[in-house]
Scaffold this active site. Structure first.
Site, PDB file in Angstrom:
ATOM      1  CB  SER A 121      50.883  44.052   2.576  1.00  0.00           C
ATOM      2  OG  SER A 121      51.611  43.087   3.251  1.00  0.00           O
ATOM      3  CD  GLU A 154      58.153  49.361   2.342  1.00  0.00           C
ATOM      4  OE1 GLU A 154      58.065  50.162   1.407  1.00  0.00           O
ATOM      5  OE2 GLU A 154      57.543  48.275   2.379  1.00  0.00           O
TER       6      GLU A 154
HETATM    7  N1  LIG Z   1      53.472  37.021   3.574  1.00  0.00           N
HETATM    8  C1  LIG Z   1      54.189  38.093   3.298  1.00  0.00           C
HETATM    9  O1  LIG Z   1      55.152  38.023   2.505  1.00  0.00           O
HETATM   10  C2  LIG Z   1      53.915  39.409   3.979  1.00  0.00           C
HETATM   11  C3  LIG Z   1      54.934  40.387   3.950  1.00  0.00           C
HETATM   12  C4  LIG Z   1      54.735  41.582   4.638  1.00  0.00           C
HETATM   13  C5  LIG Z   1      53.518  41.808   5.288  1.00  0.00           C
HETATM   14  N2  LIG Z   1      52.540  40.839   5.278  1.00  0.00           N
HETATM   15  C6  LIG Z   1      51.311  41.124   6.053  1.00  0.00           C
HETATM   16  O2  LIG Z   1      51.460  40.466   7.319  1.00  0.00           O
HETATM   17  C7  LIG Z   1      50.177  40.053   7.801  1.00  0.00           C
HETATM   18  C8  LIG Z   1      50.188  38.557   8.049  1.00  0.00           C
HETATM   19  O3  LIG Z   1      50.518  37.893   6.843  1.00  0.00           O
HETATM   20  P1  LIG Z   1      51.049  36.375   6.857  1.00  0.00           P
HETATM   21  O4  LIG Z   1      51.595  36.123   5.512  1.00  0.00           O
HETATM   22  O5  LIG Z   1      51.857  36.119   8.050  1.00  0.00           O
HETATM   23  O6  LIG Z   1      49.638  35.602   7.008  1.00  0.00           O
HETATM   24  P2  LIG Z   1      49.392  34.089   7.474  1.00  0.00           P
HETATM   25  O7  LIG Z   1      48.093  33.707   6.850  1.00  0.00           O
HETATM   26  O8  LIG Z   1      50.605  33.257   7.252  1.00  0.00           O
HETATM   27  O9  LIG Z   1      49.210  34.217   9.070  1.00  0.00           O
HETATM   28  C9  LIG Z   1      48.161  34.932   9.674  1.00  0.00           C
HETATM   29  C10 LIG Z   1      47.982  34.367  11.082  1.00  0.00           C
HETATM   30  O10 LIG Z   1      47.051  35.217  11.777  1.00  0.00           O
HETATM   31  C11 LIG Z   1      46.309  34.387  12.636  1.00  0.00           C
HETATM   32  N3  LIG Z   1      45.092  35.072  13.054  1.00  0.00           N
HETATM   33  C12 LIG Z   1      43.953  35.287  12.372  1.00  0.00           C
HETATM   34  N4  LIG Z   1      43.076  35.973  13.131  1.00  0.00           N
HETATM   35  C13 LIG Z   1      43.682  36.205  14.311  1.00  0.00           C
HETATM   36  C14 LIG Z   1      43.324  36.878  15.505  1.00  0.00           C
HETATM   37  N5  LIG Z   1      42.115  37.434  15.658  1.00  0.00           N
HETATM   38  N6  LIG Z   1      44.205  36.920  16.524  1.00  0.00           N
HETATM   39  C15 LIG Z   1      45.430  36.344  16.399  1.00  0.00           C
HETATM   40  N7  LIG Z   1      45.840  35.686  15.290  1.00  0.00           N
HETATM   41  C16 LIG Z   1      44.969  35.633  14.266  1.00  0.00           C
HETATM   42  C17 LIG Z   1      46.039  33.138  11.802  1.00  0.00           C
HETATM   43  O11 LIG Z   1      45.644  32.039  12.617  1.00  0.00           O
HETATM   44  C18 LIG Z   1      47.391  32.944  11.120  1.00  0.00           C
HETATM   45  O12 LIG Z   1      48.228  32.102  11.874  1.00  0.00           O
HETATM   46  C19 LIG Z   1      49.161  40.526   6.762  1.00  0.00           C
HETATM   47  O13 LIG Z   1      48.697  41.790   7.132  1.00  0.00           O
HETATM   48  C20 LIG Z   1      50.014  40.606   5.489  1.00  0.00           C
HETATM   49  O14 LIG Z   1      49.479  41.505   4.531  1.00  0.00           O
HETATM   50  C21 LIG Z   1      52.715  39.649   4.661  1.00  0.00           C
END
Ligand SMILES: NC(=O)c1ccc[n+]([C@@H]2O[C@H](COP(=O)([O-])OP(=O)(O)OC[C@H]3O[C@@H](n4cnc5c(N)ncnc54)[C@H](O)[C@@H]3O)[C@@H](O)[C@H]2O)c1
Length: 292
Positions: A121, A154
Site C-alpha cells: 500500500s 491499481e
Molecule cells: N488491509 C487492507 O485493507 C489492505 C489493502 C490493500 C493492501 N494492503 C497491503 O496488503 C499487505 C497485507 O496486508 P493485510 O491487511 O492482509 O495484513 P495481515 O496482517 O492481515 O496479514 C499479513 C499476513 O502475512 C503473514 N506473513 C508475515 N510474514 C510472512 C512471511 N515471511 N511469509 C509469509 N507470510 C507472512 C502473516 O502471518 C499474516 O497472516 C500489506 O502490504 C498491506 O499494506 C492491505
C-alpha cells in the site's frame, strides 16, 4: 494469458492474502496460499472456504462449483512448494526488508518468467523489486479490500518493470474480472491518497462526538453512495493496517490529513483491530477476515 488456468501463489494468508486467493480460485486458477504462521494460514483457508460456502448458500454459485473452487486452494508453509507458480502475489506484512527478502528467495525457486506481484500500500514497488535479481518481472498490483468484491486493482510499474510484465499483468487481471487503473509508483498510489484522509476525518468526527458510528456509517451510505460506511470498512481493513498505512503516508507526504487521529492508537493498543480480533468499531462473532 487471461483465459488459461494458471498456478498462482499468494504470500500471506491475512486479510488481503485470503481475499486475493479467493479471487484466484474463483477465476479457475490453482491457488497456493502460503504463510509462515500455521494458525494464520488456516484462518486464511477458512476465510476462502467461508466465502464460497456463503456464495452457494446465497444462490450465487452452484454447490459443485463451490466445492471445485474450494478444491483449487491448497495451503503451504514451505516456500519451495511455490515452484510451479506462473504468478506470485505478495501480501505479507508491510515491511520492505521482508518483501525484498521473499522475492530474493523466490528467484531461486520459481521460473524466471514467473510474474512477481506486490500488493504493497505504501512502499515503493521499485524498492521491493530491488530484492529480485530480475526486477523487470516485478509489478505493483494494489487490490481494494475486500478483494473478492471490489473490481479495482491499481497497477504500478517499478522503475525496471519490463513492458512484457506490465502487459501480462493487465491481461491477467482482466481474466480475473478486475479493472486495472494504471498509476505511478508513488506513496498511496491513487485511492489511498483520498481514502486515508477521508477515513481519518470520519474517525475524528466520531471522536469529536458529532454522531454515533452507526449514524456516520448511515450518513455515508445514504449520501455519497459508498457500498459500506467508513467504520464497517475500517473493521475489515484492520485498525493496525490503517494506522500503519496512514502513518507511513504521513511520513512520506508530510500532509497532516494523513496523520491518524488519537482514537486509532487507543484501539490498536487495546487490540480492537476489527473483524480479525472480533472487535473494532463493531463486535463480530465471525472472525473470518471478510464476509457478508
Ligand atoms: N488491509 C487492507 O485493507 C489492505 C489493502 C490493500 C493492501 N494492503 C497491503 O496488503 C499487505 C497485507 O496486508 P493485510 O491487511 O492482509 O495484513 P495481515 O496482517 O492481515 O496479514 C499479513 C499476513 O502475512 C503473514 N506473513 C508475515 N510474514 C510472512 C512471511 N515471511 N511469509 C509469509 N507470510 C507472512 C502473516 O502471518 C499474516 O497472516 C500489506 O502490504 C498491506 O499494506 C492491505
Amino acid at each position: 494469458m487471461s483465459n488459461q488456468s494458471k498456478t498462482v501463489a499468494v504470500l500471506g494468508g491475512g486479510t488481503m492474502g485470503s481475499g486475493i486467493a479467493t479471487v484466484m480460485a474463483r477465476a479457475g486458477h490453482t491457488t497456493i496460499l502460503y504463510d509462515v504462521v500455521e494458525q494464520n494460514l488456516q484462518r486464511g483457508i477458512d476465510t476462502v472456504h467461508g466465502f464460497f460456502d456463503r456464495s452457494v448458500k446465497l444462490g450465487k454459485l452452484d454447490a459443485d462449483a463451490g466445492e471445485a473452487a474450494k478444491g483449487r486452494v491448497v495451503g503451504s508453509t514451505d516456500l519451495r512448494d511455490l515452484a510451479p507458480s506462473d504468478v506470485v502475489v505478495e501480501a505479507v506484512f508491510e515491511d520492505l526488508g521482508l518483501k525484498k527478502d521473499l522475492f530474493a528467495q523466490l528467484d531461486e525457486i520459481v521460473s524466471d518468467t514467473t510474474l512477481l506481484h506486490t500488493n504493497t500500500s505504501t512502499l515503493s514497488v521499485t524498492g521491493i523489486a530491488s530484492g529480485s535479481r530480475l526486477p523487470e518481472r516485478v509489478v505493483g498490483t494494489h487490490y481494494c479490500n475486500p478483494a473478492p468484491l471490489m473490481k479495482l486493482v491499481e497497477v504500478a510499474d517499478g522503475r525496471h518493470t519490463g513492458s512484457w510484465a506490465h502487459h501480462a499483468t493487465v491481461d491477467f487481471l482482466s481474466g480475473l474480472g478486475k479493472t486495472s487503473v494504471i498509476t505511478q509508483d508513488r506513496p498511496g498510489f491513487i485511492v489511498n491518497r483520498f481514502l486515508i484522509p477521508w477515513e481519518n476525518s470520519c474517525i475524528a468526527a466520531l471522536e469529536a462526538g458529532v454522531a454515533t458510528k452507526e449514524g456516520i456509517d448511515a450518513a455515508v451510505l445514504g449520501s455519497i453512495g459508498h457500498p459500506m460506511g467508513p467504520f464497517r470498512l475500517l473493521d475489515i481493513v484492520g485498525m493496525d493496517i490503517h494506522q500503519q498505512v496512514a502513518t507511513r503516508l504521513y511520513e512520506q507526504l508530510r500532509d497532516p490529513r494523513f496523520f491518524p487521529p488519537p482514537m486509532v492508537e487507543r484501539m490498536v493498543a487495546a487490540g480492537d483491530l476489527g473483524r480479525k480480533t472480533g472487535r473494532g468499531f463493531y463486535d463480530y462473532d465471525d472472525t473470518r477476515l471478510f464476509g457478508s
